[in-house]
Motif scaffolding. Structure first.
Motif, mmCIF file in Angstrom:
data_model
loop_
_atom_site.group_PDB
_atom_site.id
_atom_site.type_symbol
_atom_site.label_atom_id
_atom_site.label_comp_id
_atom_site.label_asym_id
_atom_site.label_seq_id
_atom_site.Cartn_x
_atom_site.Cartn_y
_atom_site.Cartn_z
ATOM 1 N N GLU A 179 4.245 1.581 -1.060
ATOM 2 C CA GLU A 179 4.825 1.496 -2.137
ATOM 3 C C GLU A 179 3.743 2.181 -3.420
ATOM 4 O O GLU A 179 4.260 2.710 -4.468
ATOM 5 C CB GLU A 179 5.508 0.657 -2.595
ATOM 6 C CG GLU A 179 6.623 0.165 -1.551
ATOM 7 C CD GLU A 179 7.833 1.305 -1.662
ATOM 8 O OE1 GLU A 179 8.324 1.258 -2.814
ATOM 9 O OE2 GLU A 179 7.957 2.041 -0.965
ATOM 10 N N GLY A 180 2.755 1.502 -3.452
ATOM 11 C CA GLY A 180 1.595 1.933 -4.380
ATOM 12 C C GLY A 180 1.382 3.374 -4.414
ATOM 13 O O GLY A 180 1.114 3.997 -5.267
ATOM 14 N N ALA A 181 1.152 4.011 -3.097
ATOM 15 C CA ALA A 181 0.797 5.407 -2.846
ATOM 16 C C ALA A 181 2.182 6.100 -3.498
ATOM 17 O O ALA A 181 1.958 7.001 -4.109
ATOM 18 C CB ALA A 181 0.665 5.796 -1.400
ATOM 19 N N ALA A 191 4.144 5.405 -5.884
ATOM 20 C CA ALA A 191 4.047 5.207 -7.265
ATOM 21 C C ALA A 191 3.133 6.035 -7.971
ATOM 22 O O ALA A 191 3.164 6.775 -8.921
ATOM 23 C CB ALA A 191 3.856 3.583 -7.728
ATOM 24 N N GLY A 192 1.833 5.958 -7.281
ATOM 25 C CA GLY A 192 0.895 7.231 -7.739
ATOM 26 C C GLY A 192 1.221 8.555 -7.680
ATOM 27 O O GLY A 192 0.705 9.308 -8.630
ATOM 28 N N MET A 243 2.410 -1.206 -8.835
ATOM 29 C CA MET A 243 3.186 -1.175 -7.939
ATOM 30 C C MET A 243 2.509 -2.154 -6.765
ATOM 31 O O MET A 243 3.436 -2.858 -6.021
ATOM 32 C CB MET A 243 3.425 -0.030 -7.344
ATOM 33 C CG MET A 243 4.622 0.055 -6.214
ATOM 34 S SD MET A 243 6.073 -0.530 -6.806
ATOM 35 C CE MET A 243 6.767 0.969 -7.670
ATOM 36 N N GLU A 244 1.273 -2.036 -6.312
ATOM 37 C CA GLU A 244 0.961 -2.922 -5.219
ATOM 38 C C GLU A 244 1.023 -4.378 -5.614
ATOM 39 O O GLU A 244 1.278 -5.041 -4.883
ATOM 40 C CB GLU A 244 -0.516 -2.304 -5.073
ATOM 41 C CG GLU A 244 -0.693 -0.954 -4.216
ATOM 42 C CD GLU A 244 -2.049 -0.606 -3.664
ATOM 43 O OE1 GLU A 244 -3.063 -1.688 -3.716
ATOM 44 O OE2 GLU A 244 -2.348 0.310 -3.386
ATOM 45 N N ARG A 303 -0.230 2.971 -9.309
ATOM 46 C CA ARG A 303 -0.440 2.423 -7.979
ATOM 47 C C ARG A 303 -0.799 1.051 -7.946
ATOM 48 O O ARG A 303 -0.212 0.221 -7.113
ATOM 49 C CB ARG A 303 -1.414 3.457 -7.093
ATOM 50 C CG ARG A 303 -1.766 2.790 -5.728
ATOM 51 C CD ARG A 303 -2.686 4.066 -5.171
ATOM 52 N NE ARG A 303 -2.770 3.559 -3.904
ATOM 53 C CZ ARG A 303 -3.022 4.555 -2.793
ATOM 54 N NH1 ARG A 303 -3.301 5.821 -3.412
ATOM 55 N NH2 ARG A 303 -3.107 4.244 -1.515
ATOM 56 N N ALA A 356 0.755 -1.040 0.024
ATOM 57 C CA ALA A 356 0.179 -0.012 -0.001
ATOM 58 C C ALA A 356 1.056 1.419 -0.046
ATOM 59 O O ALA A 356 0.677 2.191 -0.698
ATOM 60 C CB ALA A 356 -0.798 0.173 1.236
ATOM 61 N N ARG A 381 -1.733 7.745 -12.588
ATOM 62 C CA ARG A 381 -1.657 7.525 -11.580
ATOM 63 C C ARG A 381 -2.251 6.210 -10.802
ATOM 64 O O ARG A 381 -1.672 5.553 -10.104
ATOM 65 C CB ARG A 381 -2.235 8.739 -10.485
ATOM 66 C CG ARG A 381 -2.139 8.771 -8.951
ATOM 67 C CD ARG A 381 -2.333 9.989 -8.342
ATOM 68 N NE ARG A 381 -2.211 9.929 -6.914
ATOM 69 C CZ ARG A 381 -2.188 11.025 -6.071
ATOM 70 N NH1 ARG A 381 -2.251 12.244 -6.704
ATOM 71 N NH2 ARG A 381 -2.037 10.743 -4.823
ATOM 72 N N ALA A 382 -3.539 6.005 -11.104
ATOM 73 C CA ALA A 382 -4.413 4.779 -10.715
ATOM 74 C C ALA A 382 -3.322 3.656 -11.093
ATOM 75 O O ALA A 382 -3.355 2.551 -10.335
ATOM 76 C CB ALA A 382 -5.674 4.771 -11.026
#
Length: 294
Positions: free
Chosen positions: A157-159, A161-162, A273-274, A270, A155, A266-267
């Motif tokens: 790392e996903g944020a 990346a976004g 990456m997640e 994210r 979560a 962005r989406a």
């Protein structure tokens, strides 16, 4: 010396501990306190720090590395910390393995104080645990704990990346591509150990670029510690060279992340990456992980 100190070789808490540390510092030898350590830079350089440790230069022994550090004007405790940390992240130890002070002291040819300082710092990082009346050991985690960690890590790392998708530059995207090409080249490496370690090192560089794109020092600081924990969990899983046979798969994950970043989506950045981080759980087979001893 209190009971905890006698049992573990590590000073216990309390006022006595503080006084003892002050006393030992006042008697520190020149080889134990030399110069002042410099802090790493911020941004991508702050995050990478990887190899986060200082592998023995030119294949030197641990003791020789320590002497080299002294000549370079560095304190011994941070050097010992870096060397032990590198072993932890590189899979030199397994879950539950003991890290007794005396053998480390003999190996590094230093007094007990730098070893204890390093182990306490590693315990603060969560990379080892100090158990009263037992000593220092590598942590043992249940499968559910490992899965929970990677869920939170994914979560975060996903944020990152976004955010990076909206702030990245063309130069940074080129740098990301270069790192991923180096990962692709690792597939030709025949030695599984070298392939696994090579991926681990270059993968950290790849994700450091993503953090640099996000321009967030706060997230970089948090994430660096989580990357250390991720490397530890992967390499104490009991799986031999767990990333060695996943290089191509991980490379393709990176390709999808790069595409989303380049499109400033962005989406998707994210989500990709997640998915990439969560995929680590399957690689280390947490369902086969033994439960920790009581």
């Amino acid at each position: 010396m209190d009971a905890r100190t006698r049992a573990t070789g590590l000073p216990g808490a309390g006022h006595g501990h503080v006084n003892q540390r002050r006393s030992s510092r006042s008697r520190a030898t020149p080889s134990e306190v030399v110069g002042t350590p410099k802090h790493k830079g911020e941004g991508a350089k702050f995050f990478t720090g990887y190899p986060s440790a200082m592998p023995s230069p030119g294949g030197q022994s641990s003791a020789a590395a320590g002497r080299s550090a002294v000549r370079a004007g560095k304190r011994l405790a941070p050097v010992v910390y870096d060397l032990i940390k590198e072993r932890l992240l590189d899979g030199s130890y397994q879950a539950g393995e003991r890290l007794p002070v005396e053998p480390l002291k003999a190996e590094f040819q230093v007094s007990k104080q730098p070893i204890m300082d390093a182990l306490r710092r590693l315990a603060t990082d969560g990379l080892v645990e100090i158990i009263p009346q037992v000593g220092c050991r590598i942590p043992v985690y249940e499968a559910s704990e490992v899965e929970d960690f990677f869920a939170v890590f994914a979560a975060l790392e996903g944020a990152v990346a976004g955010v990076a998708a909206q702030r990245c530059t063309a130069a940074q995207l080129d740098e990301l591509e270069q790192a991923n090409r180096r990962i692709a080249d690792l597939a030709a490496e025949e030695d599984a150990s070298a392939r696994s370690r090579g991926y681990r090192v270059v993968n950290r560089e790849f994700h450091a670029v993503v953090h640099a794109m996000a321009h967030s020092r706060v997230m970089a600081r948090i994430s660096r510690r989580m990357w250390d924990m991720s490397d530890l969990l992967i390499n104490i899983s009991g799986e031999p060279h767990p990333l060695a046979n996943a290089v191509n798969e991980r490379h393709h994950d990176h390709e999808r992340i790069i595409t989303a970043l380049r499109e400033q989506d962005r989406a998707t950045a994210r989500a990709e990456m997640e998915s990439h981080i969560l995929g680590t759980v399957a690689l280390i087979h947490t369902h086969d992980r033994p439960s920790p001893a009581p």
